[in-house]
Design an enzyme around this catalytic site. Structure first.
Site, PDB file in Angstrom:
ATOM      1  CE1 TYR A  85      -4.104   1.930   0.364  1.00  0.00           C
ATOM      2  CE2 TYR A  85      -2.588   3.435   1.472  1.00  0.00           C
ATOM      3  CZ  TYR A  85      -3.807   3.190   0.861  1.00  0.00           C
ATOM      4  OH  TYR A  85      -4.715   4.197   0.722  1.00  0.00           O
ATOM      5  CG  PHE A 137      -6.868  18.001 -24.193  1.00  0.00           C
ATOM      6  CD1 PHE A 137      -6.819  17.449 -25.465  1.00  0.00           C
ATOM      7  CD2 PHE A 137      -7.263  17.199 -23.133  1.00  0.00           C
ATOM      8  CE1 PHE A 137      -7.135  16.112 -25.664  1.00  0.00           C
ATOM      9  CE2 PHE A 137      -7.585  15.861 -23.324  1.00  0.00           C
ATOM     10  CZ  PHE A 137      -7.522  15.320 -24.596  1.00  0.00           C
ATOM     11  CB  THR A 138     -11.828  17.698 -23.952  1.00  0.00           C
ATOM     12  OG1 THR A 138     -10.891  16.626 -23.866  1.00  0.00           O
ATOM     13  CG2 THR A 138     -12.218  17.897 -25.413  1.00  0.00           C
ATOM     14  CG  ASP A 228      -1.149  18.172 -21.476  1.00  0.00           C
ATOM     15  OD1 ASP A 228      -0.527  17.092 -21.473  1.00  0.00           O
ATOM     16  OD2 ASP A 228      -2.372  18.253 -21.690  1.00  0.00           O
ATOM     17  CE  LYS A 271      -4.152  10.253 -24.325  1.00  0.00           C
ATOM     18  NZ  LYS A 271      -4.350  11.597 -23.892  1.00  0.00           N
ATOM     19  NE  ARG A 395     -11.569  15.429 -29.921  1.00  0.00           N
ATOM     20  CZ  ARG A 395     -11.402  15.073 -28.644  1.00  0.00           C
ATOM     21  NH1 ARG A 395     -10.215  14.925 -28.138  1.00  0.00           N
ATOM     22  NH2 ARG A 395     -12.433  14.869 -27.863  1.00  0.00           N
ATOM     23  CG  PHE A 462     -16.191  14.640 -26.712  1.00  0.00           C
ATOM     24  CD1 PHE A 462     -15.980  15.742 -25.904  1.00  0.00           C
ATOM     25  CD2 PHE A 462     -15.333  13.561 -26.600  1.00  0.00           C
ATOM     26  CE1 PHE A 462     -14.928  15.754 -24.990  1.00  0.00           C
ATOM     27  CE2 PHE A 462     -14.283  13.568 -25.698  1.00  0.00           C
ATOM     28  CZ  PHE A 462     -14.090  14.673 -24.886  1.00  0.00           C
TER      29      PHE A 462
HETATM   30  C1  LIG Z   1      -5.384  12.390 -23.002  1.00  0.00           C
HETATM   31  C2  LIG Z   1      -4.953  13.735 -22.664  1.00  0.00           C
HETATM   32  C3  LIG Z   1      -5.223  14.293 -21.420  1.00  0.00           C
HETATM   33  C4  LIG Z   1      -6.059  13.598 -20.369  1.00  0.00           C
HETATM   34  O1  LIG Z   1      -5.492  12.406 -19.969  1.00  0.00           O
HETATM   35  P1  LIG Z   1      -6.344  11.101 -19.588  1.00  0.00           P
HETATM   36  O2  LIG Z   1      -5.308  10.087 -19.291  1.00  0.00           O
HETATM   37  O3  LIG Z   1      -7.203  10.751 -20.764  1.00  0.00           O
HETATM   38  O4  LIG Z   1      -7.176  11.448 -18.405  1.00  0.00           O
HETATM   39  C5  LIG Z   1      -4.731  15.568 -21.172  1.00  0.00           C
HETATM   40  N1  LIG Z   1      -4.050  16.253 -22.094  1.00  0.00           N
HETATM   41  C6  LIG Z   1      -3.779  15.739 -23.295  1.00  0.00           C
HETATM   42  C7  LIG Z   1      -3.005  16.544 -24.288  1.00  0.00           C
HETATM   43  C8  LIG Z   1      -4.242  14.475 -23.633  1.00  0.00           C
HETATM   44  O5  LIG Z   1      -3.991  13.995 -24.855  1.00  0.00           O
END
Ligand SMILES: *Cc1c(COP(=O)(O)O)cnc(C)c1O
Length: 470
Positions: A85, A137-138, A228, A271, A395, A462
């Site tokens: 843990y 970004f969303t 980011d 990613k 998108r 979306f």
């Molecule tokens: C996917 C993504 C996020 C969010 O990450 P999650 O792992 O899907 O929660 C944030 N910023 C960018 C540029 C992304 O591509």
């Protein structure tokens, strides 16, 4: 401008073509259902590709998020999970990987990227703050808004033009940033939200010169830069390829130099980092780290696992090291480009130059007869699925959502359908099949009708919105 072909393993043997720096050890069967079954599945999913069961999908280009194929080393790492843990050994491996590769001292793991965005937004944004960023970004923007801030787009104008060949369409317009800071005052700007590469602009990179100049500007006002870094490895490739002085530097060195200009970063490891789940937030400032470490136990888990299993952190640590190998990045981007070149040769409008992780079909130019209120990008995604079982993602106006103040749709200039290529998953032959299907849908464009939205969720619509054919 002309963009040179990626330097490849092939070049070592005097050839132009690239090849993946790996071979396949395990395979996963694919399934194609009939056109009638696809039509039924599409209607049942409300014409939203997010609502299709993956068993009904042939080639899945919905996203490159969490869809990576892990290496044999990463799978071996999964067996070395220390599921304690507290203080899991895998956490320390991850911490070391982040410190060496990205250069930030203090690490907070999170279950994925939006977990990190949530913590950072709650920790540093106050009601009424303004956050400038290079295109939204969303999930990032939503967490900034939920924390009481408002997002202002400060990306260069070229980013909104899908035909502009600017080599760094992800760049920040420094004049726009300074104007925001002067309008609201530096104390109302907790940070500049910098992303590389910029997903919503078509996977477009930020140059080293731009981040260097942004650092100088923000330093004058005492404003932080948080990065980011979700696709920063791919951004580093474009710097190596296009920016004077970087051709002989490694991806790892370029990535590290870029991060060195920023105060901290968050990542969705789903990613670049070649895993199926995971994320983190890392900063240089100890006081902020303490605050984040406090918040993470409320929302994610203890600060040494952040909602992840030990084995996930081990796979992530190994994935980070693999992700910055030059041969890997070249083959990854080489495959995306291969698909882009096929479509370009056939005269199909896509965002140029081709970015790091996806091909973005320009639905506005493919369906000039469909007004934005009839959801051209959503329509294109539905047609592609119907034609071949290939899954893509909207998108455009659906992803952009509504302005919380006016209640009207945000109306993005870019109306795109994204074909996102998972890392190390599909072959060049799959890319040929995808290109042929896009061509078939493109050839039938004039008789294609749009969609009407019949169900709209309140947040990130979306993902779950439903449509009917007009
Ligand atoms: C996917 C993504 C996020 C969010 O990450 P999650 O792992 O899907 O929660 C944030 N910023 C960018 C540029 C992304 O591509």
């Amino acid at each position: 401008m002309t963009i040179p072909a990626p330097q490849t393993m092939g070049q070592q043997f005097g050839r132009r073509s690239w090849a993946e720096p790996w071979k396949i050890k395990m395979v996963e069967p694919l399934r194609v259902i009939t056109r009638e079954d696809r039509a039924r599945a599409l209607a049942a999913a409300g014409y939203n590709t997010f609502l299709l069961p993956s068993d009904d999908v042939y080639i899945d280009l919905l996203t490159d998020s969490g869809t990576n194929a892990m290496s044999d080393r990463q799978w071996a790492g999964m067996m070395l999970g220390d599921e304690a843990y507290a203080g899991s050994r895998n956490f320390y491996h991850l911490e070391e990987a982040v410190q060496t590769t990205y250069g930030y001292q203090y690490l907070v793991p999170t279950h994925q990227g939006r977990g990190a965005e949530h913590l950072l937004s709650q920790a540093v944004i106050k009601q009424g703050d303004v956050i400038p960023g290079n295109m939204y970004f969303t999930t990032t923007r939503l967490h900034q808004e939920l924390a009481g801030g408002s997002f202002v787009d400060v990306i260069i104008d070229e980013a909104h033009d899908p035909t502009s060949l600017h080599p760094f369409k992800g760049n920040v317009d420094l004049g726009k940033v300074e104007a925001v800071i002067q309008r609201v005052g530096a104390d109302k700007v907790p940070y500049v939200s910098l992303a590389g590469t910029v997903n919503m602009a078509g996977g477009q990179p930020v140059s080293m010169q731009n981040v260097r100049e942004l650092r100088a500007l923000t330093d004058r006002y005492g404003v932080k830069i948080y990065l980011d870094a979700t696709r920063m490895v791919e951004n580093a490739f474009f710097i190596q390829e296009r920016e004077p002085g970087y051709a002989d530097k490694s991806i790892a060195a370029i990535l590290r130099e870029f991060c060195d200009y920023t105060d901290g970063a968050w990542i969705s490891a789903k990613k670049d980092s070649l895993v199926n789940i995971g994320g983190w937030l890392a900063v240089r400032d100890f006081d902020l780290f303490e605050e984040l470490r406090n918040l993470v136990v409320i929302y994610e888990g203890l600060h040494t696992y952040g909602g992840l299993a030990g084995r996930d952190m081990e796979a992530m640590a190994i994935g980070i090291a693999e992700s910055v190998q030059d041969e890997h990045v070249r083959a990854r981007i080489g495959q995306v480009r291969y698909l882009g070149e096929l479509l370009t040769d056939w005269g199909i409008p896509i965002v140029q130059p081709v970015g790091g992780h996806a091909i973005f079909l320009d639905a506005r130019r493919i369906y000039p007869h469909l007004p934005q209120d009839e959801f051209p990008s959503q329509t294109l995604a539905a047609e592609l699925y119907l034609d071949s079982g290939i899954r893509s993602m909207e998108r455009g106006i659906v992803s952009a959502g509504r302005d919380p103040k006016t209640g009207d749709h945000y109306r993005p200039k870019l109306e795109l359908t994204r074909l996102t290529i998972p890392r190390r998953v599909y072959t060049q032959a799959h890319m040929d099949v995808v290109a042929e299907s896009v061509k078939a849908v493109y050839d039938a464009r004039e008789t294609t009708r749009g969609l009407r939205m019949v169900y709209e969720p309140k947040y990130l619509r979306f993902f779950q919105a439903r449509f009917e054919r007009l």
